[in-house]
Design an enzyme around this catalytic site. Structure first.
Site, short mmCIF file in Angstrom:
data_model
loop_
_atom_site.label_atom_id
_atom_site.label_comp_id
_atom_site.label_asym_id
_atom_site.label_seq_id
_atom_site.Cartn_x
_atom_site.Cartn_y
_atom_site.Cartn_z
CG ASP A 67 -0.29 -0.45 2.50
OD1 ASP A 67 0.95 -0.44 2.58
OD2 ASP A 67 -1.00 -0.83 3.44
CG ASN A 136 -8.93 -1.52 11.80
OD1 ASN A 136 -7.99 -2.15 11.31
ND2 ASN A 136 -9.44 -0.44 11.25
CG HIS A 138 -5.89 -2.30 8.61
ND1 HIS A 138 -6.07 -1.03 9.11
CD2 HIS A 138 -4.55 -2.47 8.57
CE1 HIS A 138 -4.90 -0.48 9.36
NE2 HIS A 138 -3.96 -1.34 9.05
CD GLU A 143 -8.74 0.92 7.56
OE1 GLU A 143 -8.71 -0.06 8.33
OE2 GLU A 143 -8.16 1.99 7.80
C1 GLP Z 1 -0.52 0.24 8.53
C2 GLP Z 1 -0.18 -0.58 7.29
C3 GLP Z 1 -0.40 -2.05 7.53
C4 GLP Z 1 0.25 -2.46 8.83
C5 GLP Z 1 -0.41 -1.73 9.96
C6 GLP Z 1 0.08 -2.15 11.34
O1 GLP Z 1 -1.85 0.58 8.62
N1 GLP Z 1 -0.94 -0.18 6.16
O2 GLP Z 1 0.14 -2.77 6.44
O3 GLP Z 1 0.14 -3.85 9.01
O4 GLP Z 1 -0.14 -0.36 9.75
O5 GLP Z 1 1.19 -1.40 11.68
P1 GLP Z 1 2.09 -1.61 12.96
O6 GLP Z 1 2.98 -2.74 12.61
O7 GLP Z 1 2.82 -0.32 13.12
O8 GLP Z 1 1.17 -1.92 14.09
#
Ligand code: GLP
Length: 245
Positions: A67, A136, A138, A143
């Protein structure tokens, strides 16, 4: 789904990195799907260390990221492009022309989604997709919603995601409200999926993702249907699961 529980974050990263390293060793021209966020930072550090001591070679690898924030250019410090350059691309011998992310600066949404989806198809799909887990549930930026979206698309970020991700920005208002993301179908085309999860704040959602009902309101639950998913979680992230074993 295979579950590997490690003691701490560092062990989780070393284990996840060793799974990716095996993939690179066994298939040196792999297409790797990559993720951003705090979780994979230690994984990229370990891969970099193995590259630096001569154990890993990225010269034939291609990468596609999950992304990118809509509107952010690669040189914007908050962009996922910048993150990848800082944590991996600039540190290993991955060819410059084979590091792909959605183009956040392409505001022609339909065109950009089509371009990125086609690119992944032309590469022959993803051999191994690394995923983190949103608070959440995702994956990528898919989402919670009433339906799973199949292909690359532009998504309006959930308030909870903006809240969770504001730690990377100077002010909450700076967090982009939209992002390009691979769809669930795009992620599912990956031959292997590696989900890395760390910390007590992910314990509830990880249990739901692995054992809860499969529903688009918790997008990660769809991973239960994929035939080759490995979850690597540290003890804190796995505590709700371990409590029941
Ligand atoms: C973002 C990314 C996800 C990632 C998520 C969790 O939203 N788009 O791909 O998995 O964050 O991030 P973290 O590892 O900082 O909790």
């Amino acid at each position: 789904m295979r579950l590997i529980i490690t003691e701490h974050y560092n062990d989780m990263c070393r284990k996840a990195a060793s799974i990716m390293a095996s993939q690179i060793t066994l298939k040196p021209d792999s297409v790797l799907g990559l993720a951003t966020g705090a979780t994979p930072v230690g994984i990229y550090e370990q891969l970099t260390a193995w590259y630096q001591n001569g154990e890993l070679d990225f010269s034939q690898i291609t990468t596609v990221n999950l992304d990118e924030y809509y509107g952010l250019a690669p040189d914007n410090e908050q962009s996922y492009h910048y993150f990848m350059t800082e944590h991996l691309f600039s540190k290993v011998n991955l060819p410059k022309g084979r590091q792909f992310l959605p183009d956040g600066k392409n505001l022609d949404t339909d065109r950009e989604c089509e371009r990125y989806q086609n690119l992944i198809r032309l590469l022959g799909g993803i051999d191994m997709q690394l995923l983190g887990l949103g608070h959440n549930g995702h994956i990528g930026f898919n989402e919670p919603s009433d339906a799973f979206v199949k292909e690359v698309h532009l998504v309006k970020l959930a308030e909870q995601t903006i809240e969770a991700n504001k730690r990377f920005f100077a002010r909450a208002e700076d967090v982009p409200r939209k992002a390009y993301t691979m769809g669930i179908g795009t992620i599912f085309q990956a031959k292997k999926i590696l989900l890395a999860v760390s910390g007590a704040q992910k314990a509830k959602i990880l249990k739901q993702v692995m054992y809860g009902p499969i529903c688009p309101q918790v997008p990660g639950t769809i991973l239960q249907l994929h035939s080759d998913v490995t979850v690597v979680a540290d003890r804190e992230a796995a505590e709700e699961i371990e409590a029941e074993i």
